[in-house]
Design a protein around this motif. Structure first.
Motif, PDB file in Angstrom:
ATOM      1  N   SER A  30       5.807   8.577 -14.700  1.00 47.46           N
ATOM      2  CA  SER A  30       5.100   7.526 -13.956  1.00 47.46           C
ATOM      3  C   SER A  30       5.237   6.163 -14.622  1.00 47.46           C
ATOM      4  CB  SER A  30       3.632   7.881 -13.772  1.00 47.46           C
ATOM      5  OG  SER A  30       2.945   7.837 -14.991  1.00 47.46           O
ATOM      6  N   THR A  31       5.496   6.135 -15.922  1.00 51.02           N
ATOM      7  CA  THR A  31       5.695   4.869 -16.622  1.00 51.02           C
ATOM      8  C   THR A  31       7.113   4.334 -16.432  1.00 51.02           C
ATOM      9  OG1 THR A  31       4.085   5.504 -18.296  1.00 51.02           O
ATOM     10  CG2 THR A  31       5.599   3.759 -18.890  1.00 51.02           C
ATOM     11  N   LYS A  32       8.100   5.219 -16.505  1.00 53.79           N
ATOM     12  CA  LYS A  32       9.498   4.786 -16.426  1.00 53.79           C
ATOM     13  C   LYS A  32       9.975   4.524 -15.002  1.00 53.79           C
ATOM     14  CE  LYS A  32      10.990   6.677 -20.756  1.00 53.79           C
ATOM     15  NZ  LYS A  32      12.109   7.129 -21.518  1.00 53.79           N
ATOM     16  N   TRP A  33       9.438   5.249 -14.045  1.00 55.27           N
ATOM     17  CA  TRP A  33       9.860   5.089 -12.657  1.00 55.27           C
ATOM     18  C   TRP A  33       8.649   4.759 -11.793  1.00 55.27           C
ATOM     19  CZ3 TRP A  33      11.869   9.570 -15.241  1.00 55.27           C
ATOM     20  CH2 TRP A  33      13.180   9.393 -15.673  1.00 55.27           C
ATOM     21  N   PRO A  34       8.390   3.467 -11.593  1.00 57.99           N
ATOM     22  CA  PRO A  34       7.206   3.041 -10.832  1.00 57.99           C
ATOM     23  C   PRO A  34       7.087   3.675  -9.446  1.00 57.99           C
ATOM     24  CG  PRO A  34       8.219   1.163 -11.918  1.00 57.99           C
ATOM     25  CD  PRO A  34       9.143   2.335 -12.107  1.00 57.99           C
ATOM     26  N   VAL A  35       8.210   4.002  -8.815  1.00 59.35           N
ATOM     27  CA  VAL A  35       8.158   4.627  -7.496  1.00 59.35           C
ATOM     28  C   VAL A  35       7.425   5.973  -7.577  1.00 59.35           C
ATOM     29  CG1 VAL A  35       9.579   5.609  -5.654  1.00 59.35           C
ATOM     30  CG2 VAL A  35      10.229   3.449  -6.708  1.00 59.35           C
ATOM     31  N   SER A  36       7.628   6.698  -8.670  1.00 61.37           N
ATOM     32  CA  SER A  36       6.976   7.998  -8.824  1.00 61.37           C
ATOM     33  C   SER A  36       5.464   7.859  -8.974  1.00 61.37           C
ATOM     34  CB  SER A  36       7.549   8.740 -10.026  1.00 61.37           C
ATOM     35  OG  SER A  36       7.155   8.097 -11.229  1.00 61.37           O
ATOM     36  N   ARG A  37       5.004   6.705  -9.429  1.00 61.71           N
ATOM     37  CA  ARG A  37       3.579   6.476  -9.624  1.00 61.71           C
ATOM     38  C   ARG A  37       2.820   6.632  -8.308  1.00 61.71           C
ATOM     39  NH1 ARG A  37       3.213   1.183 -11.946  1.00 61.71           N
ATOM     40  NH2 ARG A  37       4.557   2.112 -13.489  1.00 61.71           N
ATOM     41  N   LYS A  38       3.454   6.249  -7.199  1.00 62.55           N
ATOM     42  CA  LYS A  38       2.803   6.373  -5.894  1.00 62.55           C
ATOM     43  C   LYS A  38       2.583   7.835  -5.520  1.00 62.55           C
ATOM     44  CE  LYS A  38       4.507   2.010  -4.150  1.00 62.55           C
ATOM     45  NZ  LYS A  38       5.355   1.307  -3.205  1.00 62.55           N
ATOM     46  N   VAL A  39       3.469   8.710  -5.967  1.00 61.73           N
ATOM     47  CA  VAL A  39       3.335  10.131  -5.686  1.00 61.73           C
ATOM     48  C   VAL A  39       2.329  10.772  -6.647  1.00 61.73           C
ATOM     49  CG1 VAL A  39       4.561  12.344  -5.657  1.00 61.73           C
ATOM     50  CG2 VAL A  39       5.679  10.279  -4.801  1.00 61.73           C
ATOM     51  N   ILE A  40       2.375  10.352  -7.897  1.00 60.70           N
ATOM     52  CA  ILE A  40       1.574  10.976  -8.943  1.00 60.70           C
ATOM     53  C   ILE A  40       0.123  10.502  -8.932  1.00 60.70           C
ATOM     54  CG2 ILE A  40       1.319  11.180 -11.447  1.00 60.70           C
ATOM     55  CD1 ILE A  40       4.415  11.075 -11.580  1.00 60.70           C
ATOM     56  N   THR A  41      -0.100   9.227  -8.724  1.00 58.82           N
ATOM     57  CA  THR A  41      -1.456   8.690  -8.786  1.00 58.82           C
ATOM     58  C   THR A  41      -1.832   7.992  -7.487  1.00 58.82           C
ATOM     59  OG1 THR A  41      -0.744   6.569  -9.695  1.00 58.82           O
ATOM     60  CG2 THR A  41      -1.289   8.285 -11.276  1.00 58.82           C
ATOM     61  N   SER A  42      -3.115   7.909  -7.267  1.00 59.09           N
ATOM     62  CA  SER A  42      -3.593   7.165  -6.106  1.00 59.09           C
ATOM     63  C   SER A  42      -3.681   5.684  -6.474  1.00 59.09           C
ATOM     64  CB  SER A  42      -4.962   7.684  -5.678  1.00 59.09           C
ATOM     65  OG  SER A  42      -5.893   7.495  -6.718  1.00 59.09           O
ATOM     66  N   GLN A  43      -3.894   4.865  -5.479  1.00 62.60           N
ATOM     67  CA  GLN A  43      -4.046   3.423  -5.703  1.00 62.60           C
ATOM     68  C   GLN A  43      -5.527   3.078  -5.699  1.00 62.60           C
ATOM     69  OE1 GLN A  43      -1.550   1.042  -6.216  1.00 62.60           O
ATOM     70  NE2 GLN A  43      -0.342   2.893  -6.493  1.00 62.60           N
ATOM     71  N   PRO A  44      -5.932   2.073  -6.466  1.00 58.04           N
ATOM     72  CA  PRO A  44      -7.318   1.628  -6.379  1.00 58.04           C
ATOM     73  C   PRO A  44      -7.581   1.073  -4.982  1.00 58.04           C
ATOM     74  CG  PRO A  44      -6.099   0.396  -8.064  1.00 58.04           C
ATOM     75  CD  PRO A  44      -5.139   1.323  -7.422  1.00 58.04           C
ATOM     76  N   ALA A  45      -8.835   1.136  -4.551  1.00 62.39           N
ATOM     77  CA  ALA A  45      -9.197   0.650  -3.216  1.00 62.39           C
ATOM     78  C   ALA A  45     -10.376  -0.307  -3.326  1.00 62.39           C
ATOM     79  CB  ALA A  45      -9.562   1.815  -2.307  1.00 62.39           C
ATOM     80  N   VAL A  46     -10.235  -1.484  -2.737  1.00 65.34           N
ATOM     81  CA  VAL A  46     -11.328  -2.453  -2.701  1.00 65.34           C
ATOM     82  C   VAL A  46     -12.268  -2.036  -1.573  1.00 65.34           C
ATOM     83  CG1 VAL A  46     -11.951  -4.863  -2.324  1.00 65.34           C
ATOM     84  CG2 VAL A  46      -9.882  -4.292  -3.614  1.00 65.34           C
ATOM     85  N   GLN A 100     -17.401 -13.341 -12.721  1.00 63.98           N
ATOM     86  CA  GLN A 100     -16.375 -12.773 -13.597  1.00 63.98           C
ATOM     87  C   GLN A 100     -15.064 -12.460 -12.875  1.00 63.98           C
ATOM     88  OE1 GLN A 100     -18.009  -9.491 -15.794  1.00 63.98           O
ATOM     89  NE2 GLN A 100     -19.518 -10.762 -16.801  1.00 63.98           N
ATOM     90  N   ILE A 101     -14.905 -12.908 -11.647  1.00 66.89           N
ATOM     91  CA  ILE A 101     -13.674 -12.610 -10.894  1.00 66.89           C
ATOM     92  C   ILE A 101     -12.474 -13.356 -11.440  1.00 66.89           C
ATOM     93  CG2 ILE A 101     -14.067 -14.320  -9.078  1.00 66.89           C
ATOM     94  CD1 ILE A 101     -12.580 -10.845  -8.506  1.00 66.89           C
ATOM     95  N   GLY A 102     -12.700 -14.551 -11.983  1.00 71.30           N
ATOM     96  CA  GLY A 102     -11.591 -15.340 -12.501  1.00 71.30           C
ATOM     97  C   GLY A 102     -10.539 -15.565 -11.435  1.00 71.30           C
ATOM     98  N   ASP A 103      -9.280 -15.345 -11.790  1.00 70.67           N
ATOM     99  CA  ASP A 103      -8.197 -15.538 -10.815  1.00 70.67           C
ATOM    100  C   ASP A 103      -7.928 -14.259  -9.999  1.00 70.67           C
ATOM    101  OD1 ASP A 103      -6.884 -13.847 -12.582  1.00 70.67           O
ATOM    102  OD2 ASP A 103      -5.280 -15.258 -13.060  1.00 70.67           O
ATOM    103  N   GLY A 104      -8.689 -13.204 -10.270  1.00 69.01           N
ATOM    104  CA  GLY A 104      -8.545 -11.961  -9.516  1.00 69.01           C
ATOM    105  C   GLY A 104      -7.312 -11.161  -9.882  1.00 69.01           C
ATOM    106  N   SER A 105      -6.643 -11.498 -10.969  1.00 75.10           N
ATOM    107  CA  SER A 105      -5.389 -10.826 -11.331  1.00 75.10           C
ATOM    108  C   SER A 105      -5.580  -9.338 -11.632  1.00 75.10           C
ATOM    109  CB  SER A 105      -4.722 -11.527 -12.511  1.00 75.10           C
ATOM    110  OG  SER A 105      -5.582 -11.541 -13.636  1.00 75.10           O
ATOM    111  N   ALA A 106      -6.769  -8.936 -12.025  1.00 74.73           N
ATOM    112  CA  ALA A 106      -7.014  -7.504 -12.278  1.00 74.73           C
ATOM    113  C   ALA A 106      -7.046  -6.706 -10.997  1.00 74.73           C
ATOM    114  CB  ALA A 106      -8.332  -7.327 -13.032  1.00 74.73           C
ATOM    115  N   LEU A 107      -7.156  -7.395  -9.868  1.00 78.60           N
ATOM    116  CA  LEU A 107      -7.211  -6.702  -8.582  1.00 78.60           C
ATOM    117  C   LEU A 107      -5.840  -6.567  -7.938  1.00 78.60           C
ATOM    118  CD1 LEU A 107     -10.410  -8.407  -7.219  1.00 78.60           C
ATOM    119  CD2 LEU A 107     -10.200  -6.106  -8.134  1.00 78.60           C
TER     120      LEU A 107
END
Length: 166
Positions: free
Chosen positions: A85-101, A156-163
């Motif tokens: 999941s670190t070396k191939w970002p595409v695999s990250r979508k299969v392995i982990t879920s995405q955060p949701a606002v 504490q939102i700042g520029d929102g880059s963490a989102l």
């Protein structure tokens, strides 16, 4: 029911101690990620390691060597998943879920709530647990990949880059 034999007790103490030391060593070698619980796969590994330790402790049918092999296999699989999941970002979508606002600028994101099977009451609870009684003071509430709710206040939102989504 209350007591079988002293050899059974001795086996539990000896094999259990050896299994515990083995697990600690494997965890130290495999790194912090193994128990990080950053996503569902990490949680599964944590639960499986605990279950394996319990089985080694209580089952006469499982030897220390079999248990050590199981510990090593779980840590190696977790290491492999983390590496992929670190070396191939595409695999990250299969392995982990995405955060949701789930809440943005004090307003509920109803589609995100529905798709993640959460209620407004649960978001309000997260806000209260973070010390907020007014949703308008919140810039966002995010459902993280590990299932936790992150509450981000307006100040504490700042520029929102963490989102930002990767």
């Amino acid at each position: 029911m209350w007591f079988d034999s002293w050899p059974d007790i001795l086996r539990t103490v000896v094999v259990g101690s050896a299994a515990y030391v083995t697990l600690v060593l494997i965890l130290r070698v495999s790194g912090k990620r193994t128990l990080g619980q950053l996503n569902a796969f990490d949680l599964v590994v944590s639960v499986a390691l605990g279950s394996t330790l319990a089985t080694i402790l209580l089952s006469k049918d499982v030897s220390w060597a079999e248990g050590a092999t199981a510990f090593t296999l779980l840590a190696a699989l977790q290491f492999g998943v983390g590496t992929v999941s670190t070396k191939w970002p595409v695999s990250r979508k299969v392995i982990t879920s995405q955060p949701a606002v789930l809440l943005w600028d004090g307003v509920f994101e109803r589609d995100a709530l529905r798709s993640n099977r959460l209620t407004e009451a649960e978001i309000r609870q997260a806000a209260r647990e973070s010390g907020y009684g007014d949703l308008s003071l919140l810039a966002a509430v995010v459902l993280e990949t590990n299932g936790k709710l992150s509450v981000i206040p307006v100040q504490q939102i700042g520029d929102g880059s963490a989102l930002r989504k990767d």
